[in-house]
Motif scaffolding. Structure first.
Motif, mmCIF file in Angstrom:
data_model
loop_
_atom_site.group_PDB
_atom_site.id
_atom_site.type_symbol
_atom_site.label_atom_id
_atom_site.label_comp_id
_atom_site.label_asym_id
_atom_site.label_seq_id
_atom_site.Cartn_x
_atom_site.Cartn_y
_atom_site.Cartn_z
ATOM 1 N N GLY A 24 17.609 60.375 24.756
ATOM 2 C CA GLY A 24 17.794 60.342 26.210
ATOM 3 C C GLY A 24 18.966 59.508 26.679
ATOM 4 N N ILE A 25 19.965 59.362 25.838
ATOM 5 C CA ILE A 25 21.155 58.603 26.272
ATOM 6 C C ILE A 25 22.223 59.620 26.690
ATOM 7 C CG2 ILE A 25 22.842 56.823 25.635
ATOM 8 C CD1 ILE A 25 20.901 56.191 23.248
ATOM 9 N N ASN A 26 22.638 59.492 27.964
ATOM 10 C CA ASN A 26 23.581 60.486 28.496
ATOM 11 C C ASN A 26 25.037 60.036 28.429
ATOM 12 O OD1 ASN A 26 21.349 62.052 29.266
ATOM 13 N ND2 ASN A 26 21.109 60.763 31.092
ATOM 14 N N THR A 27 25.224 58.796 28.006
ATOM 15 C CA THR A 27 26.596 58.262 28.057
ATOM 16 C C THR A 27 27.030 57.805 26.660
ATOM 17 O OG1 THR A 27 25.599 56.157 28.667
ATOM 18 C CG2 THR A 27 26.527 57.493 30.458
ATOM 19 N N MET A 59 25.430 62.484 17.653
ATOM 20 C CA MET A 59 25.308 63.049 19.001
ATOM 21 C C MET A 59 23.906 63.603 19.236
ATOM 22 S SD MET A 59 27.952 62.512 20.811
ATOM 23 C CE MET A 59 27.743 63.619 22.186
ATOM 24 N N THR A 60 23.346 64.266 18.222
ATOM 25 C CA THR A 60 21.997 64.822 18.355
ATOM 26 C C THR A 60 20.982 63.705 18.591
ATOM 27 O OG1 THR A 60 22.653 66.547 16.823
ATOM 28 C CG2 THR A 60 20.287 66.301 17.199
ATOM 29 N N LEU A 61 21.105 62.653 17.800
ATOM 30 C CA LEU A 61 20.196 61.509 17.939
ATOM 31 C C LEU A 61 20.291 60.894 19.332
ATOM 32 C CD1 LEU A 61 20.448 59.382 14.674
ATOM 33 C CD2 LEU A 61 18.376 60.068 15.860
ATOM 34 N N ILE A 62 21.527 60.713 19.759
ATOM 35 C CA ILE A 62 21.753 60.085 21.071
ATOM 36 C C ILE A 62 21.130 60.933 22.178
ATOM 37 C CG2 ILE A 62 23.592 59.538 22.732
ATOM 38 C CD1 ILE A 62 25.294 58.691 20.259
ATOM 39 N N ARG A 102 20.358 53.898 16.180
ATOM 40 C CA ARG A 102 21.105 53.365 15.032
ATOM 41 C C ARG A 102 20.170 53.133 13.836
ATOM 42 N NH1 ARG A 102 23.918 47.564 15.479
ATOM 43 N NH2 ARG A 102 21.752 46.955 15.205
ATOM 44 N N ALA A 103 18.966 52.641 14.137
ATOM 45 C CA ALA A 103 18.029 52.323 13.046
ATOM 46 C C ALA A 103 17.592 53.568 12.285
ATOM 47 C CB ALA A 103 16.828 51.582 13.602
#
Lengths: 247, 418
Positions: A155-158, A148-151, A178-179
């Motif tokens: 800048g991914i909100n979904t 979740m932190t990475l996402i 993912r990488a």
């Protein structure tokens, strides 16, 4: 100073912006005397006498189609085995590992970003990042919060959106997340901007390079796109072996 | 995220194919389970339904017909025994008890048995189960009726109801109604789980009077009334004799052999006759079982085909997982687990289907044949079937799992786009 020897069959040229001797002491990748032939052909597809990439170094590999750029990445990732030579990643010789050890090592120390991202369709953003963490050293209890932190950082909100519902730009962010999810020593990027519009190329490269810097990972990027070459610490140019060399 | 998530997501993403494959497994497992459970339950139910009758004497064409007609009310017995012959027989052999029975009439599809009160006193409809009344009492005089539980339920009979019997057994009923004589319901029996539940019972005199009246009416014309005193010896007929030798079990073989030497009688040991019946049908049973196993094997093949066909779509996912660090063995296990999951799903639903359909079949059999067949297996039996199904599914999954194991990551990534 970068260590780069010139192979008998594949010529590597380089330009560098960083001459620090630290790289010799801190190798993320070391390739020595690697030769690779395709299974059904005795012709030499790739030959590298020596290539060393330092920790945190960002290297771009260029060259004409068929010169073995992607093959080199697959060899480094342990997805293919060289016919000769030694590939050492983060101090561990991939050549000496069994198949399953190499898979485990790849999951823990190598991240990959592809031209077409190769995300898991039908799975959500979060699940795609969690899939990488399944094979990491991180305790299972930390997977979700880490993902979740990475996402969020990318800048991914979904996080619960399915991959096929995302734009290309968003998919690239997921691929980068993912990488780097397992905090790899090295990230291998195969034509990461080829599927992107030119105006998005710079944004995408910033994203990838900054992400690698954020986890102190080295980046080896294969590309045809010469416009991004200057962004890297070093350029390695791979050339197609001559007929004589191949024989 | 775990391997389990990947397996379930993969199955869900191909839900229609998964459902069809699991259903084919379920039907095969259900069929096989039902056959196995019905076979053992059927035999034990029929054996149970013979109660504590050790010797059944009649003038039927053979022991099997005798048992089916006299104990399971299959058809009206063909030949009668004079009551005087019954008396002679009873005095000749050392029986612990005997019960004369008379069949031949019916009420609304329920067979009517004329008998004595001993029927409710010494005869156990199922071994260890004595008769008990839900309402009322046992008949005491003529034209009183005691109703079996199923017959009472089907015909909505309760204490005080009046009814008229019809000549002929339920399946052949079409004869005239004995409408001169109204019978009164005086008792309703509790269920016993045997064929007797769908019968109604009255005393022998009532049954005899009905038929004597027919004879007398033919002789004397309509408008007469027949009483017990009008009965002659030839009116007093029975169709079967239930007998037991009590505790002297050693004498059973001897008595049976002695009775069988007399060509006037058809003698059956109900329990062994039912055993012989199931021996005869066991060949058919084996064929049905073989068919069920063949269906199960074909459903195993359908699992293989479903997974094999999905492998083309799966190569990309497998390659991506390998890139992320999954070993060859791990992707093998993923596909193997998927196959096993289809087996678990199909097997569980199949066993469930067998239990549900078994109950439905049981209910139909109980209302039509009167025999309560509870198609159940011991828990071990269900577990064995489930484990066998999962094992079969696992075997079916080996080929697709091997394909996954041997998938070339580089080639699969080159040939697919995300």
């Amino acid at each position: 100073m970068l260590e780069l020897s010139f192979g008998a069959t594949t010529i590597l040229s380089m330009s560098t912006r960083n001459d620090s001797a630290e790289f010799q002491l801190n190798h993320a990748l070391e390739i020595q005397g690697v030769k690779y032939r395709y299974q059904k052909s005795s012709e030499l597809a790739l030959s590298i006498d020596s290539l060393i990439v330092a920790r945190q170094e960002q290297v771009v590999i260029t060259g004409r189609s068929g010169c073995g750029k992607s093959t080199l990445l697959h060899l480094i990732a342990g997805l293919m085995e060289p016919n000769e030579g030694v590939i050492t990643v983060a101090g561990s010789s991939m050549s000496r590992m069994s198949g399953s050890k190499r898979d485990q090592f790849r999951g823990r120390h190598i991240g990959m970003v592809f031209q077409t991202f190769h995300l898991l369709n039908g799975f959500t953003v979060l699940e795609n990042v969690l899939a990488a963490l399944m094979f990491s050293e991180f305790p299972r209890s930390e997977h979700r919060s880490r993902a979740m932190t990475l996402i969020e950082n990318l800048g991914i909100n979904t996080p619960n959106a399915r991959i096929q519902d995302l734009s290309v730009g968003q998919q690239q962010r997921v691929a980068v997340a993912r990488a780097i999810a397992c905090s790899p020593s090295i990230v291998l990027a195969d034509e990461p901007t080829a599927a992107l519009d030119p105006e998005y190329t710079s944004v995408a490269m910033d994203l990838l390079q900054n992400a690698c810097r954020s986890i102190d990972a080295s980046l080896i990027c294969v590309t045809h796109d010469l416009s991004i070459v200057d962004r890297f610490d070093r350029q390695v140019s791979l050339q197609v072996p001559s007929l004589q060399e191949r024989a | 995220m775990s391997d389990w998530n990947i397996v379930t997501r993969s199955l869900r993403s191909r839900w229609f194919s998964t459902l069809l494959t699991a259903m084919s497994v379920a039907i095969a497992v259900g069929l096989m389970t039902l056959l196995i459970s019905m076979r053992s339950a059927g035999e034990s139910a029929f054996k149970r339904g013979t109660g504590n009758v050790e010797i059944l004497i009649s003038k039927e064409s053979g022991p099997l017909a005798s048992v089916l007609n006299s104990l399971f009310y299959a058809e009206a017995p063909g030949n009668s025994i004079l009551f005087s012959q019954y008396d002679e027989l009873v005095n000749k052999y050392p029986f612990a008890w005997t019960i004369p029975t008379q069949l031949g009439d019916s009420y609304q599809g329920s067979p009517v048995m004329g008998t004595t009160t001993s029927f409710f006193e010494v005869f156990e409809p199922a071994i260890g189960t004595s008769w008990s009344l839900a309402q009322g009492r046992i008949f005491e005089t003529s034209f009183e009726i005691v109703v079996g539980s199923e017959a009472g339920k089907v015909n909505r009979l309760s204490i005080g109801d009046s009814l008229v019997l019809q000549h002929g057994a339920p399946k052949t009923a079409g004869g005239h109604h004995h409408d001169v004589y109204q019978f009164k319901v005086v008792g309703v029996l509790n269920p016993t789980g045997t064929a007797h539940d769908r019968a109604v019972f009255t005393n022998l005199s009532s049954a005899w009077i009905l038929h004597a009246h027919d004879r007398r009416e033919a002789q004397l014309g309509e408008g007469i009334h027949t009483h017990e005193s009008d009965l002659i010896d030839s009116d007093k007929k029975i169709t079967g004799i239930y007998a037991s030798i009590g505790t002297r079990k050693a004498a059973l073989t001897q008595i049976l052999a002695s009775l069988r030497r007399d060509p006037n009688w058809t003698v059956a040991n109900p329990s062994s006759t039912v055993g012989n019946l199931f021996q005869i049908v066991s060949d058919i049973d084996q064929i049905l079982l073989a068919m069920a196993i063949a269906v199960l094997l074909s459903s195993g093949v359908s699992i293989l085909v479903a997974l094999y066909n999905s492998m083309d779509q799966r190569r990309h996912q497998i390659a991506v997982l390998r890139v992320l660090g999954a070993s060859k063995m791990r992707v093998f296990n993923l596909i193997f687990t998927e196959s096993a999951m289809i087996g678990v799903l199909g097997g569980s639903v199949g066993v469930g289907l067998a239990v549900v359909s078994g109950r439905a079949v049981s209910s139909v059999l109980q209302s039509r044949v009167g025999v309560y067949i509870e198609p159940s297996l011991p828990l071990d039996g269900y577990l064995m079937i489930l484990l066998a199904t999962i094992a079969l599914s696992c075997i079916a999954g080996i080929i697709p799992a091997t394909i996954a194991y041997r998938t070339s990551v580089v080639r699969s990534l080159r040939h697919s786009v995300s």
